[in-house]
Design an enzyme around this catalytic site. Structure first.
Site, short mmCIF file in Angstrom:
data_model
loop_
_atom_site.label_atom_id
_atom_site.label_comp_id
_atom_site.label_asym_id
_atom_site.label_seq_id
_atom_site.Cartn_x
_atom_site.Cartn_y
_atom_site.Cartn_z
N CYS A 127 20.72 -11.52 20.34
CA CYS A 127 20.07 -10.81 19.21
C CYS A 127 21.05 -9.93 18.46
O CYS A 127 20.68 -9.32 17.46
CB CYS A 127 18.87 -10.02 19.70
SG CYS A 127 19.28 -8.66 20.80
N ASP B 55 0.35 -11.42 -36.74
CA ASP B 55 1.59 -11.07 -37.42
C ASP B 55 1.68 -9.56 -37.59
O ASP B 55 0.69 -8.85 -37.51
CB ASP B 55 1.63 -11.73 -38.81
CG ASP B 55 1.85 -13.23 -38.70
OD1 ASP B 55 2.31 -13.68 -37.62
OD2 ASP B 55 1.56 -13.94 -39.68
ZN ZN Z 1 19.02 -9.55 22.79
#
Ligand code: ZN
Length: 515
Positions: free
Chosen positions: A99, A331
């Site tokens: 991780c 316009d």
């Molecule tokens: Zn981890």
């Protein structure tokens, strides 16, 4: 309780002994419940050691605890005790090789405080939030590596381990961090919300992890203009699906290297989904364009309907930007009278979103302090409702009144002729004045009714009910034969239009409000 099934013991052993954090061990051991992930890091480490120690022997036993983790824990008086106050870095555990620190450093109290301060200082109004995370793509490669290894361990037992069985990093991360952020912010983290808190992680040290995949699967990594790198998560997922196990091992051997640093947070942002405001506007000026009139960077008109309306909305909703749309346009020299023209404004990333009816009314009054426009039926609407405004726009009718001039003296019969024409079909080529903007094929429009009012020998008022999208000025003067028939042709003279007002735009949206 770790809830690791006995069959995953060899997986836990091999991961834990090669530099994987206890939370990633749970993931690869398919622990599908949030509770063990939420244990304080120190407790989880202890539990895992206990689990991995053979029966009757303590986790402290030199021979049984995984060697490098052992060293990590026993090293001096390593202290994880004050985890909630100080980050998981106390005692400096190694950075997890799966991780890259996300489940170690980026879910501790200090990080949650950072998120809180970011959200708090941004000053949004919200009732709940969705937490979104962008993770570096190389995490996928590392996870793939760990999965292949875990699969090998399971095969030895004659079992299979599908990739889908292991718990995604994102999911585990949310299990841990959601309750913590919710506690800080005092509102629920949900899977769908109009308010998003987003964190983007990167990890330069391991950025090159994915690069070998480009040689394996050239097709997966095609440069895209809006992407900084070809190694997007999508592309990496695709390449990992294609690569053969033996090819992967050759390029990315077990175990993944242990990084020196944890992931960095490169971006932390809040975003609120757009809010839509609708209403009807009247325009009383003959020198006010609908949208800012800027040519070659030079402003031609001081203001515009759009600006007069949105200036107030932007400041009250505290929004980044907006998109203005309306049912047709007029316009610069045309007034819009009657009940006005429906419009809608998308307010992008608004900070204030909760308003009482009275507050919206007050906002409308503020807009109406301008003498050039006036707004009614101002209300907050849904995105879907805005599409009603554009739906079937072509079939809708519009009413106009115009002041006309004719070269010849006006006779009673001329006006009677016009009064008696019903459902007159005309064909209009794109007017010369808008040709630069949108040249279209000639189109048929219907003048449903006309009513006249004599003014003097050369002037009369013409009241028209027409199909939406009819070019009224061109219907009067003919635009050098580009609109046929036209008023000049019908009256056998040269005709011109001096003033034009939109009297009504027959779109019954947004709903009228009582006031
Ligand atoms: Zn981890």
């Amino acid at each position: 309780m770790l809830l690791i099934e006995e069959k995953y013991r060899p997986v836990a052993e091999i991961l834990f002994s090669t530099g994987t954090c206890p939370r990633c061990v749970l993931r690869l051991c398919c622990v599908g419940f949030p509770t063990p992930y939420r244990l304080p890091y120190k407790d989880l480490m202890g539990e895992l050691q206990k689990f991995l120690a053979p029966c009757g022997e303590g986790a402290d036993d030199e021979d049984n605890a995984p060697p490098n983790k052992k060293a990590r824990l026993d090293d001096s008086d390593t202290c994880y005790a004050a985890e909630e106050q100080s980050p998981d870095t106390s005692g400096a555990p190694e950075i997890c090789n799966l991780c890259l620190g996300i489940l170690q450093h980026h879910c501790n109290a200090e990080f949650v405080k950072k998120i809180f301060h970011k959200v708090h200082s941004a000053g949004y109004e919200f009732k709940d939030f969705v937490f979104s995370v962008s993770l570096p793509a190389q995490l996928l490669v590392r996870e793939h590596c760990a999965w292949l290894q875990a699969q090998q361990e399971m095969r030895k037992q004659g079992r299979v381990l599908e990739k889908g069985d292991i718990i995604q990093l994102k999911e585990a991360y949310k299990w841990i961090i959601h309750p913590k952020i919710s506690d800080e912010l005092g509102v629920q983290a949900v899977s769908k919300s109009v308010f998003e808190v987003g964190v983007v992680f990167c990890h330069q040290e391991t950025d090159e992890d994915c690069h070998f995949l480009a040689n394996v699967c050239k097709d997966c990594f095609k440069p895209a203009r809006n992407k900084q790198s070809v190694f997007t998560r999508m592309a990496v997922v695709k390449a990992l699906e294609k690569i053969k196990e033996e090819d992967f091992w050759r390029q990315f051997p077990w175990p993944p290297s242990s990084p020196k640093t944890a992931c960095d947070v490169v971006d932390m942002q809040c975003n609120h989904a757009s809010v839509f405001v609708a209403g009807r506007y009247n325009k009383y000026s003959r020198s006010l364009p609908q949208t800012p009139w800027v040519i070659d960077g030079e402003r031609k008109m001081e203001s515009s309907v759009e600006e007069l309306i949105t200036e107030q909305l932007i400041s009250v909703f505290r929004t980044d930007s907006f998109n203005f749309s309306s049912s047709g346009r007029e316009d610069v020299d045309v007034r819009t009278l009657g009940k006005g023209r429906p419009f809608a404004v998308e307010l992008v990333n608004p900070h204030k979103v909760q308003f009482t009816k009275q507050e919206v009314k007050d906002l409308q009054e503020k807009i109406n302090s301008s003498d050039k426009i006036r707004v009614r039926d101002l209300q907050i609407v849904t995105r879907e409702a805005v599409s009603h405004m554009k739906e079937g726009e072509e079939e809708k009718t519009k009413c106009y009144s115009a002041l006309l001039w004719t070269e010849k003296n006006i006779k009673k019969e001329d006006l009677e002729l016009l009064d008696n024409l019903k459902e007159l079909k005309i064909v209009q080529k794109t007017p010369l004045r808008v040709l630069h903007r949108r040249p279209l094929a000639p189109r048929t429009r219907v003048i449903h009714t006309m009513n006249t009012k004599y003014v003097d020998e050369h002037h009369f008022r013409l009241y028209l009910k027409t199909q939406a999208g009819t070019y009224i000025k061109e219907f009067v003067h003919g635009d050098f034969g580009r609109t046929v028939p036209n008023i000049g042709l019908l009256m056998k003279t040269t005709a011109d239009i001096l003033e034009l007002d939109v009297e009504s735009v027959d779109v019954d949206w947004p709903p009228a409000l009582d006031d």
